[in-house]
Motif scaffolding. Structure first.
Motif, PDB file in Angstrom:
ATOM      1  N   MET A  29       2.221  -2.267 -10.450  1.00 12.22           N
ATOM      2  CA  MET A  29       1.578  -0.956 -10.395  1.00 12.22           C
ATOM      3  C   MET A  29       2.285   0.072 -11.272  1.00 12.22           C
ATOM      4  O   MET A  29       1.878   1.231 -11.316  1.00 12.22           O
ATOM      5  N   TRP A  75       1.867   2.738  -3.321  1.00 10.89           N
ATOM      6  CA  TRP A  75       0.926   3.547  -4.087  1.00 10.89           C
ATOM      7  C   TRP A  75       1.284   5.021  -4.029  1.00 10.89           C
ATOM      8  O   TRP A  75       1.008   5.785  -4.963  1.00 10.89           O
ATOM      9  N   ALA A 106       0.830  -1.208   0.000  1.00 11.49           N
ATOM     10  CA  ALA A 106       0.000   0.000   0.000  1.00 11.49           C
ATOM     11  C   ALA A 106       0.864   1.256   0.000  1.00 11.49           C
ATOM     12  O   ALA A 106       0.517   2.265  -0.637  1.00 11.49           O
TER      13      ALA A 106
END
Length: 235
Positions: A115, A73, A70
């Protein structure tokens, strides 16, 4: 009169573009080999950690991996030629040890690839943002335990706050060295961002570890209440 497009073309021809330069194939191959070696050497520490603590250790590793993924991100991927983010490597090292932390950081780097937030691919990203800060944290923490008084304040400030700052500095400066070697103009951005990221990583790590050692000390492999709550020598 030449327009903006021709100016950008001239900049590319001079080899001074802002976009990241390609890492040579031999360097990428070496990075993959070194990353594989680092993880192979940490298989036994990972197995020993899981075997010693059982399901609780497995759950902690899973939660830690999710949290660090996380964190990825929040990065500067939209900035052309610059990849900066917090790592959480010191938190992982203090909670589960250097060996398991390397594997958690490898997962975080893999998530970064998925990502689109990995620095020059998985191997280099893992080495620079995972293995390097984990190693720096382990060495720094060992020095703190050996040379400084044993109490909870020293643990939080030394092992967490300052270790995180030094580990982040090592990671960002390693990026700077590689980018400067590649000849990119974005190298200066890493130098400018170093003190800011050091402070952010140190504050995050110090705050979180202070909360953990107070409320959930059993989660922290590096914290021993017999050492830090009942010191052998006064501060």
């Amino acid at each position: 009169m030449p327009g903006p497009a021709s100016g950008r073309t001239a900049e590319r021809l001079t080899g001074m573009e802002i976009t990241p330069q390609a890492v040579p194939a031999w360097a990428l191959t070496g990075a993959w080999g070194l990353a594989a070696l680092v993880l192979a050497l940490q298989v036994w520490p990972l197995w020993r950690h899981l075997r010693g603590s059982g399901q609780e250790a497995a759950r902690l590793l899973l939660v830690l991996a999710v949290v660090l993924v996380a964190v990825r991100w929040f990065n500067t991927a939209p900035l052309q030629g610059v990849m900066l983010h917090l790592t959480g490597a010191t938190i992982a090292t203090l909670l589960v040890g250097a060996g398991p932390a390397c594997w958690v950081m490898a997962v975080a780097s893999l998530a970064g690839v998925l990502m689109g937030a990995a620095w020059h691919g998985w191997a280099l990203d893992f080495l620079v943002t995972g293995a390097l800060p984990v190693g720096v944290t382990a060495v720094f923490s060992r020095a703190v335990r050996r040379w400084l008084p044993h109490n909870i304040f020293v643990y939080v400030m030394g092992n967490a706050f300052f270790a995180a700052a030094v580990a982040m500095a090592a990671s960002v400066l390693a990026k700077f060295a590689v980018v400067a070697w590649l000849g990119s103009r974005s190298a200066a951005a890493y130098l400018v961002a170093t003190p800011l990221l050091m402070l952010a990583e140190a504050f995050l790590t110090g705050t979180l570890m202070a909360v953990i050692v107070v409320y959930r000390p059993q989660w922290c492999a590096s914290f021993d209440d017999k050492v830090y709550l009942w010191p052998e020598r006064p501060m």
